[in-house]
Design a protein around this motif. Structure first.
Motif, PDB file in Angstrom:
ATOM      1  N   TYR A 234       0.778  -1.234   0.000  1.00 58.66           N
ATOM      2  CA  TYR A 234       0.000   0.000   0.000  1.00 58.66           C
ATOM      3  C   TYR A 234       0.815   1.293   0.000  1.00 58.66           C
ATOM      4  O   TYR A 234       0.465   2.234  -0.702  1.00 58.66           O
ATOM      5  CB  TYR A 234      -0.984   0.001   1.162  1.00 58.66           C
ATOM      6  CG  TYR A 234      -0.338  -0.144   2.532  1.00 58.66           C
ATOM      7  CD1 TYR A 234       0.046   0.955   3.275  1.00 58.66           C
ATOM      8  CD2 TYR A 234      -0.112  -1.399   3.087  1.00 58.66           C
ATOM      9  CE1 TYR A 234       0.642   0.821   4.516  1.00 58.66           C
ATOM     10  CE2 TYR A 234       0.484  -1.553   4.326  1.00 58.66           C
ATOM     11  CZ  TYR A 234       0.864  -0.442   5.040  1.00 58.66           C
ATOM     12  OH  TYR A 234       1.458  -0.574   6.255  1.00 58.66           O
ATOM     13  N   THR A 235       1.933   1.346   0.757  1.00 61.81           N
ATOM     14  CA  THR A 235       2.664   2.612   0.859  1.00 61.81           C
ATOM     15  C   THR A 235       3.163   3.053  -0.504  1.00 61.81           C
ATOM     16  O   THR A 235       2.922   4.183  -0.948  1.00 61.81           O
ATOM     17  CB  THR A 235       3.883   2.472   1.787  1.00 61.81           C
ATOM     18  OG1 THR A 235       3.455   1.869   2.993  1.00 61.81           O
ATOM     19  CG2 THR A 235       4.500   3.808   2.081  1.00 61.81           C
ATOM     20  N   LEU A 239       1.715   6.055  -3.436  1.00 59.45           N
ATOM     21  CA  LEU A 239       2.601   7.078  -4.011  1.00 59.45           C
ATOM     22  C   LEU A 239       2.663   6.945  -5.526  1.00 59.45           C
ATOM     23  O   LEU A 239       2.728   7.951  -6.249  1.00 59.45           O
ATOM     24  CB  LEU A 239       4.003   6.958  -3.410  1.00 59.45           C
ATOM     25  CG  LEU A 239       4.150   7.400  -1.955  1.00 59.45           C
ATOM     26  CD1 LEU A 239       5.562   7.112  -1.448  1.00 59.45           C
ATOM     27  CD2 LEU A 239       3.859   8.879  -1.799  1.00 59.45           C
ATOM     28  N   LYS A 263      -4.215   3.177   5.107  1.00 59.42           N
ATOM     29  CA  LYS A 263      -3.224   4.171   4.685  1.00 59.42           C
ATOM     30  C   LYS A 263      -3.293   4.443   3.188  1.00 59.42           C
ATOM     31  O   LYS A 263      -2.788   5.455   2.717  1.00 59.42           O
ATOM     32  CB  LYS A 263      -1.821   3.671   5.029  1.00 59.42           C
ATOM     33  CG  LYS A 263      -1.575   3.586   6.514  1.00 59.42           C
ATOM     34  CD  LYS A 263      -1.468   4.963   7.096  1.00 59.42           C
ATOM     35  CE  LYS A 263      -1.610   4.937   8.592  1.00 59.42           C
ATOM     36  NZ  LYS A 263      -1.635   6.273   9.156  1.00 59.42           N
TER      37      LYS A 263
ATOM     38  N   PRO B 126       3.017   4.879   7.951  1.00 57.85           N
ATOM     39  CA  PRO B 126       3.226   6.096   7.167  1.00 57.85           C
ATOM     40  C   PRO B 126       2.018   7.025   7.285  1.00 57.85           C
ATOM     41  O   PRO B 126       0.891   6.564   7.452  1.00 57.85           O
ATOM     42  CB  PRO B 126       3.368   5.581   5.740  1.00 57.85           C
ATOM     43  CG  PRO B 126       2.669   4.275   5.728  1.00 57.85           C
ATOM     44  CD  PRO B 126       2.776   3.712   7.106  1.00 57.85           C
ATOM     45  N   TYR B 220       6.753  13.546  -2.305  1.00 59.15           N
ATOM     46  CA  TYR B 220       6.419  12.155  -1.978  1.00 59.15           C
ATOM     47  C   TYR B 220       5.760  12.143  -0.610  1.00 59.15           C
ATOM     48  O   TYR B 220       6.423  11.937   0.399  1.00 59.15           O
ATOM     49  CB  TYR B 220       7.687  11.293  -1.970  1.00 59.15           C
ATOM     50  CG  TYR B 220       8.636  11.600  -3.112  1.00 59.15           C
ATOM     51  CD1 TYR B 220       8.252  11.345  -4.425  1.00 59.15           C
ATOM     52  CD2 TYR B 220       9.877  12.162  -2.887  1.00 59.15           C
ATOM     53  CE1 TYR B 220       9.097  11.638  -5.475  1.00 59.15           C
ATOM     54  CE2 TYR B 220      10.735  12.451  -3.934  1.00 59.15           C
ATOM     55  CZ  TYR B 220      10.343  12.191  -5.231  1.00 59.15           C
ATOM     56  OH  TYR B 220      11.177  12.481  -6.262  1.00 59.15           O
ATOM     57  N   PRO B 221       4.448  12.384  -0.541  1.00 61.20           N
ATOM     58  CA  PRO B 221       3.817  12.740   0.734  1.00 61.20           C
ATOM     59  C   PRO B 221       3.579  11.571   1.681  1.00 61.20           C
ATOM     60  O   PRO B 221       2.481  11.367   2.148  1.00 61.20           O
ATOM     61  CB  PRO B 221       2.485  13.340   0.284  1.00 61.20           C
ATOM     62  CG  PRO B 221       2.189  12.638  -0.992  1.00 61.20           C
ATOM     63  CD  PRO B 221       3.502  12.324  -1.641  1.00 61.20           C
ATOM     64  N   SER B 222       4.600  10.798   1.961  1.00 56.82           N
ATOM     65  CA  SER B 222       4.447   9.725   2.933  1.00 56.82           C
ATOM     66  C   SER B 222       5.529   9.891   3.992  1.00 56.82           C
ATOM     67  O   SER B 222       6.707   9.812   3.689  1.00 56.82           O
ATOM     68  CB  SER B 222       4.578   8.381   2.205  1.00 56.82           C
ATOM     69  OG  SER B 222       4.906   7.370   3.108  1.00 56.82           O
TER      70      SER B 222
END
Lengths: 383, 301
Positions: A234-235, A239, A263, B126, B220-222
């Motif tokens: 997912y992360t 993105l 998330k 995150p 990169y908004p994490s």
């Protein structure tokens, strides 16, 4: 200090058990059955581990509140893999050597389960993975089980969905080359999609932990795909979708069950519109068993909605407890044999039957992201 | 051609962030001769400061991002400067004069401390970084799309690098920093307050890392506790590539690594991205052991 004392006590007990080896039930049988779980409680895929732990804890508390299994309560030990494959074996070693568990639950990520499964197999400890879908996982040996579908099926479901429901023939693939799950799912998807007459116009790679995907996406844009397939976690996937939209790649983007986490929408935001992914269950499924679970989960965990990992963790624990009950003891081989006999177990994420390869045959759900929420789209049953 | 320009744009925005982080590595190395491996974690903390403060700051300025954005960057720079000085004061200063390897391992320890402290206290998951840069398309053709974010990132990064250049070359403390990098003992004998200048070096480096973090998180908004790991590593490579201890070298190295990574990923495969970056590093070090712009000035002492 108390923790050290506890650990020492457990170690002594483990030692005593080994020394008494086969000394009969009365001498060694405590009033608890020890179960271990190794999960990614921290690191890049932390929500997988944390959600699974929530599910497992709910199952443990339920069974203990109901008097345990055959009068013995369940004692659960959690170990953190930090989302790293190299940490998984030591976590499982610790569960077996220090805690002397009768069975193990975990991991979610196939790379990590594959790293740890040989230890459980060699030690003769049954292991049930709630969510590892790579087919190689259960091929490690006859002590390794899973309660979810496998990637050849998931890849086929995705290929048919993209070809038939989305009507696309040109697909670009962006996969995580350091991840067994992602590589496997991309491969199974490609096989079915090409057999359906589709074309893979781009095959791009990234590595877990990357944040910049614009180079790959710019290259993908040059190949003019109708759909982008992103079989990752997912992360990174969130993105990827966000950066794709910034590059005017506004076509549907499709992923697998690794996308499922609260998330995903938080990080991806508005960019996630017009995306789809396969999952093990849908939280907006109206059946009573799902809605009851969702309500109990929300009550216990701060009004949050359970993701598939929470549901699979719950189901995996319940299936394991059912096997222990049928085995009638906490003997590892007896539990293994009982697990292999699991038939038509009614879980929250569908009915589970363990087949001769220790896999579960279950239906897949397709989720659509629409108006900033996850919506149930359709169910695909195995043949 | 359009695709190449797009890739160049992608590479430049990534590279300018690497450059900002690399400057922190290279400044500390230039003076204290050790690699501050906790620099990536200062970067991470900078992103968290932005994450936590941005909503309140944006509210305070009525959602005006043109004021709120710079304020958030400034706040993160101030907080990280303090953090950098504390790191130096608590972990590194007591070890000054000891073998470099000891300080180096301490730095790795500090880095692990921050990673694990944040994972256990703040949580490992995150989080989405708020939009601080107004999202518009500056240029949009069939092949080339230039958003406001990369332009702001590149502009801010170069502005900060120019500011750093000014500080180092044209201020008293900058002159003292350069004196220290030539010879720490001689500088001390000349009456320079070494502790204060070293602390100031950490202030500058950490502030740049914080600014880099806000820019990075805007693209990169994490934001998560391990986010400093990879950018930190890449920036370290960039600093060595450009000639560690050399400021323009670090900036150049950052840009080279960023653009190379992007081009290799776009035209070959991401699988070879790190391999090519490190091959370039090895080649440069083979033929120019001091890095691209590195000098052998330290030998002249």
């Amino acid at each position: 200090m108390k923790r050290i004392a506890t650990a020492l006590g457990v170690a002594l007990m483990a030692l005593a058990t080994i020394q008494c080896g086969g000394g009969g039930d009365t001498a060694t049988e405590a009033d608890t059955i020890k179960i271990g779980a190794y999960l990614s409680l921290t690191g890049l895929t932390a929500t997988f581990g944390v959600s699974t732990r929530h599910g497992v804890e709910m199952a443990v508390d339920e069974i203990n509140a109901a008097g345990g299994i055959n009068g013995r309560t369940i004692e659960i030990y959690f170990e953190d893999t930090q989302s790293k494959p190299e940490e998984a074996p030591s976590a499982v070693n610790k569960l077996i050597a220090a805690h002397n568990v009768s069975a193990i639950i975990g991991e979610i990520a196939s790379s990590r389960t594959l790293a740890a499964a040989p230890i459980a197999q060699a030690s003769g400890v049954p292991m049930v993975t709630p969510g590892s879908t790579n087919p190689q996982v259960t091929e490690v040996g006859d002590y390794i089980f899973r309660v979810c579908y496998i990637d050849p099926f998931q890849g086929e479901v995705l290929a048919k969905f993209i070809a038939n429901s989305l009507g696309a023939t040109r697909v670009a693939v962006l996969r995580d080359v350091k991840n067994d799950y992602s590589v496997g799912l991309a491969q199974y998807f490609t096989e079915t999609f090409e057999s359906l007459g589709g074309e893979i116009v781009a095959n791009q790679a990234y590595s877990e932990g990357d944040a910049d995907f614009k180079a790959q996406l710019t290259a993908i844009r040059g190949t003019d795909p109708e759909v982008i397939f992103v079989p990752g976690y997912y992360t990174e996937s969130a993105l990827i979708v966000k950066q794709a939209r910034e590059l005017n790649l506004n076509m549907p983007i499709v992923g697998g069950d690794g996308w499922d986490s609260s998330k995903l929408l938080e990080i991806g935001g508005d960019a996630m519109e017009n995306t789809y992914f396969t999952n093990h269950y849908a939280a907006d499924d109206t059946t009573a068993v799902v809605q009851q679970f969702v309500a109990r989960y929300a009550e216990r965990f701060d009004q949050s909605t359970p993701d598939a990992m929470a549901v699979l963790g719950y189901d995996a624990a319940k299936i394991l407890f059912d096997a222990i009950r049928r085995a009638g003891s906490d003997d590892r081989t007896a539990i293994r044999d009982a697990l292999a006999q699991t038939r038509d177990f009614p879980g929250v994420a569908g009915v589970t039957t363990i087949d001769e390869n220790r896999n579960a045959k279950k239906s897949a759900v397709i989720i659509q992201v629409k108006d900033g929420a996850l919506r149930y789209y359709e169910t695909v049953n195995p043949d | 051609m359009g695709e190449f320009l797009q890739q160049l744009m992608n590479g430049l925005s990534l590279g300018s962030i690497y450059a900002l982080i690399a400057l922190g590595y290279t400044m500390v190395y230039g003076i204290l001769r050790f690699i501050n491996f906790a620099h990536g974690e200062v970067f991470m903390v900078g992103a968290f400061v932005g994450l936590w403060s941005a909503p309140a700051i944006a509210d305070f300025f009525g959602g005006n991002l043109f004021i709120a954005g710079p304020v958030v960057i400034l706040l993160a720079m101030v907080v990280c400067s303090i953090l950098g000085v504390l790191n130096e004061r608590i972990a590194y200063r007591p070890l000054r004069g000891k073998p470099t390897i000891i300080v180096l391992i301490t730095a790795i320890g500090v880095s692990l401390f921050y990673q694990n402290f944040f994972q256990s206290v703040v949580g490992p998951e995150p989080r989405r970084f708020p939009d601080l840069i107004p999202q518009t398309r500056v240029l949009e053709t069939d092949y080339l799309i230039v958003g406001s974010t990369p332009l702001v990132v590149i502009g801010t990064a170069f502005g900060l690098m120019w500011l750093l250049r000014f500080v180092v070359l044209h201020t008293k403390v900058g002159t003292a920093m350069r004196a220290l990098s030539f010879n720490l003992q001689a500088a001390r004998l000349m009456g320079i307050n070494v502790d204060r200048v070293v602390a100031f070096t950490f202030v500058l480096g950490s502030a740049l890392a914080a600014a880099a973090a806000i820019l990075f998180a805007s693209i990169y908004p994490s934001v998560h506790p391990l986010m400093g790991l990879f950018p930190g590593l890449k920036a370290f490579v960039a600093a060595v590539l450009g000639g560690i201890g050399n400021l323009p070298g670090a900036a150049l190295g950052g840009l080279i690594i960023g653009v190379t990574e992007t081009l290799v990923t776009g035209y070959v495969s991401a699988t070879y991205r790190d391999a090519v970056a490190f091959t370039i590093l090895i080649l440069i070090l083979l033929f120019r052991p001091t890095g691209l712009l590195g000098s052998t000035a330290t030998e002249k002492v």
